[in-house]
Scaffold this active site. Structure first.
Site, PDB file in Angstrom:
ATOM      1  N   SER A 169       7.839  90.174  19.218  1.00 12.56           N
ATOM      2  CA  SER A 169       7.904  90.702  17.855  1.00 12.56           C
ATOM      3  C   SER A 169       9.293  91.291  17.616  1.00 12.56           C
ATOM      4  O   SER A 169      10.288  90.580  17.749  1.00 12.56           O
ATOM      5  CB  SER A 169       6.788  91.724  17.633  1.00 12.56           C
ATOM      6  OG  SER A 169       6.658  92.050  16.273  1.00 12.56           O
ATOM      7  N   HIS A 227      -0.598  87.356  15.828  1.00 12.23           N
ATOM      8  CA  HIS A 227       0.372  88.315  16.345  1.00 12.23           C
ATOM      9  C   HIS A 227      -0.273  89.390  17.205  1.00 12.23           C
ATOM     10  O   HIS A 227       0.384  89.984  18.054  1.00 12.23           O
ATOM     11  CB  HIS A 227       1.085  88.979  15.158  1.00 12.23           C
ATOM     12  CG  HIS A 227       2.419  89.552  15.500  1.00 12.23           C
ATOM     13  ND1 HIS A 227       3.567  88.803  15.530  1.00 12.23           N
ATOM     14  CD2 HIS A 227       2.799  90.811  15.827  1.00 12.23           C
ATOM     15  CE1 HIS A 227       4.592  89.566  15.837  1.00 12.23           C
ATOM     16  NE2 HIS A 227       4.147  90.792  16.031  1.00 12.23           N
TER      17      HIS A 227
END
Length: 721
Positions: free
Chosen positions: A566, A687
């Site tokens: 990320s 995610h």
């Protein structure tokens, strides 16, 4: 096999110059046929590499079956969370060692006086494929109902449901558009406040994932009948917090635009006629350059945890009828070093007269809990902790009492729940994970200090096998090393148990966690020293740690890998493009990499306060200064890079990884057999949370690549490790 791999690496789909020049191509959505064709070609390349590395790993600790077995053993204890008490019932999350997902459990008195447990929410029972994840849950104040949110395929698009605790039957839902929604129950359980996006047909198509509002929902009614109570006219990217005091009198609402480190807070008295549907809000703190968290405690006072004039945090108190900043009285002032994490009050039976105030602090990432006078804030003692690790949550019964529960972990200890008795000062183990505790290798963790480029002291934890160190903790020889970092959004990388870390160290590697600027380790000033125009400080800190590891004999550039996901993927992208000489390999997961276009995809527009706004010419200059995609230089010897992307990711679009992968494949002068640039993509996940089996497989494949490219695989095969 090498011939096949080299042929794939040299094929036209890898870095074809026309594709490198057409930057719009990789900005297209995954459904575009050219994108799909490129991705299929990358799948072939990854599959070919997997055959080679699995052959090479045979007979070593990194053999696929052996590594999966070891990771499952290290994860075999499972997980248990701190209790949420509601009268005689307690609710908690738990995952057995072999369960794919954690479940929500209720424990309550049985008919014969014993305690019985029942599973209330099990994601796998809702979806046998394992792609449904439990995002959040909240019992009603009485404990008769539980609101929970689930999402599917990694999208994090939460759908809210309500179930009856006694029967286990659904009584409300589904309510969609509830992503990142808190739930604040009113007494009686007939209604709650929550956050939901407005209907998609009311906003432009490219804004449908924003425009949240706070709503009042009555259980059993259609969400289309919900009453909007807050949010109109505020920034479309605003996230909201909402809570109702135990007695139901006070409603507290907070708002922050995107991920900006600023929070506005309002309070409303719900005893005023008509206030449930139309609360009259009074400002607690609005328009300040500070984060503010406020709540009305059992004693009826309004407490404020803020970094206003205190970047490491302070606790203030006031009357909820006079909530403004001018009326705040500081109860716990800012510490000279430690960051205030949270507080809890205890009492001897009268919740309106607390007897002690507990405060959780983070001192250079290591937790401590202190005890204070609840009226003056004077320190009166401390809570003994199991070790030098991390404490999360200080949980009390809503109605009060002398007990406090918290979770504790460190680098070699699985998270466990402990109970502190304020009457005796004793700390005892309350709950351990349900599975067998793992046989953890003898690992030594030590914190080192490093000087960054501008003279700032940066800290890092270094983990290595004890038998690879001398009496002073210095390495006996250089070893393959992973350097992990994040450095953003005020997120702190505190000591925590990690199966991936322990498997690597057990095999003879060194694992390092860097606490970089941009994180929350040292407070808000530390965060701001690594955001916006100062973002380069994060990368300089990371490089300084890497250089120190080499200088002190822990590793060499030929045996050093960087790893992050990320925002940490951005960190890895910057490390690879700014200092390719430092690394043998890199793992770049769900990354942000094109910082000129990032805000046009996923949730990027909510991060402009962290990175900068590319539509502003000055801030575009900041972004171009480090944007990894724009820093690729033809003919550079780049390290091996593995991009791991998840097609269900709605936060960071996989296009970032596709673009930089293509650019590096076209530009690198490294031998593609020795230092390949690879893309591993996965469908059905996103995610965030994922099933245990998918977690294990991903970790295995990441570790195998790093072991292969840093030399640990060769060492293991030779029997040295």
């Amino acid at each position: 096999m090498q011939t096949r791999l080299r042929a794939l690496l040299g094929a036209g789909f890898v870095g074809a110059p026309a594709w490198r020049g057409d930057r719009r191509f990789f900005s297209r959505r995954a459904a575009d046929e050219r994108t799909q064709a490129w991705s299929r070609a990358q799948d072939d390349l990854w599959a070919a590499y997997r055959v080679r590395v699995e052959d090479a790993a045979a007979g070593t600790p990194f053999a696929t079956d052996a590594l999966q077995t070891r990771l499952r053993a290290l994860l075999g204890a499972g997980f248990v969370g701190a209790p949420a008490w509601r009268g005689d019932r307690r609710f908690f999350s738990r995952r057995a060692g072999d369960q794919e997902h954690a479940v929500v459990v209720v424990a309550e008195p049985g008919p014969d006086g014993t305690t019985t447990e029942r599973v209330l929410v099990d994601p796998l029972a809702l979806d046998a494929t394992g792609t449904t994840t439990l995002d959040a849950w909240q019992p009603s104040k009485e404990g008769d109902l539980v609101a929970y949110q689930v999402s599917h395929g990694g999208t994090e698009e939460s759908v809210l449901h309500v179930l009856d605790v006694a029967s286990g039957e659904l009584v409300d839902g589904p309510v969609d558009r509830a992503r990142y929604s808190p739930v604040a129950w009113l007494p009686g359980g007939e209604a709650f406040y929550y956050v939901r996006r407005v209907a998609p047909d009311l906003v432009p198509a490219d804004e449908q994932q924003y425009h949240r509002r706070v709503w009042l929902h009555r259980v059993g009614s259609s969400p289309e009948q919900d009453v909007e109570v807050f949010g109109a006219g505020l920034d479309m990217t605003s996230y909201y917090g909402v809570q109702v005091s135990l007695d139901g009198r006070w409603l507290v609402v907070s708002a922050s635009a995107g991920t900006a480190p600023r929070t506005d807070v309002w309070i409303a008295d719900l005893t005023v006629p008509g206030a449930h549907e139309a609360p009259a809000f009074t400002e607690v703190a609005v328009g300040l350059d500070a984060e503010v968290g406020a709540w009305v405690a059992r004693d009826g006072r309004l407490y404020v945890h803020t970094d206003l004039d205190a970047p490491r945090g302070r606790l203030a108190v006031t009357d909820p009828r006079t909530p403004g900043v001018a009326h705040w009285r500081t109860l716990l002032p800012q510490d000279d070093v430690a960051v205030l994490e949270g507080v809890a009050f205890v009492d001897d039976g009268d919740p309106t007269e607390p007897t002690a105030l507990l405060a959780a602090w983070r001192r250079h990432t290591v937790s401590e809990v202190t005890v204070h006078d609840p009226a003056t804030g004077a320190r009166t003692g401390e809570v003994p902790l199991p070790g030098l690790g991390s404490v999360s949550g200080l949980v009390t019964r809503p109605e009060g009492g002398s007990d406090v529960w918290f979770s504790y972990t460190d680098h070699v200890t699985v998270p466990r729940v402990h109970r502190y008795d304020a009457r005796t000062g004793d700390v005892t183990l309350w709950a351990a994970p349900p599975g067998a505790l793992p046989d953890v290798p003898p690992v030594r963790a030590q914190q080192v200090e490093v000087t960054s480029a501008d003279g700032t002291t940066v800290r890092a934890f270094v983990l290595a096998r004890a038998d690879r160190l001398d009496a002073a903790g210095r390495p006996l020889a250089a070893a393959p090393t992973i350097l992990y970092g994040y450095g953003g959004f005020q997120i702190s990388l505190d000591p925590a148990y990690s199966a991936t870390t322990l498997a690597w160290v057990e095999a003879g590697g060194v694992y390092v966690v860097a606490n970089l600027r941009g994180g929350g380790e040292e407070g808000e000033e530390w965060h701001r020293a690594g955001m916006r125009e100062a973002k380069q400080n994060v990368f300089d800190d990371f490089h300084a740690v890497a250089e120190r590891l080499v200088a002190d004999g822990w590793t060499t550039p030929g045996a050093l890998a960087c790893w992050g996901g990320s925002n940490g993927g951005l960190l890895v992208g910057a490390a690879v493009t700014q200092r390719p000489d430092l690394w043998a390999a890199a793992v770049c997961s769900a990354p942000l990499l094109d910082m000129v276009r990032y805000q046009r995809f996923g949730l990027g527009v909510t991060w402009t306060e962290e990175y900068g706004d590319a539509d502003d010419p000055v801030e575009l200059g900041w972004l171009l200064g480090y944007s990894p995609y724009h820093r690729v230089v033809e003919g550079t010897a780049y390290p091996a890079v593995l991009f791991t992307v998840f097609e269900g990711d709605t936060r960071v679009d996989p296009l970032h990884a596709r673009k930089l992968a293509a650019a590096l494949q076209a530009a690198t002068s490294s031998d593609p057999l020795e230092r390949p640039v690879l893309v591993r993509r996965e469908v059905g996940v996103g995610h965030g949370a994922r099933a245990l089996s998918r977690t294990v497989v991903l970790a295995v494949e990441q570790l195998q690549l790093v072991a292969d490219r840093t030399g640990l695989l060769e060492i293991s095969r030779g029997g040295v490790a």
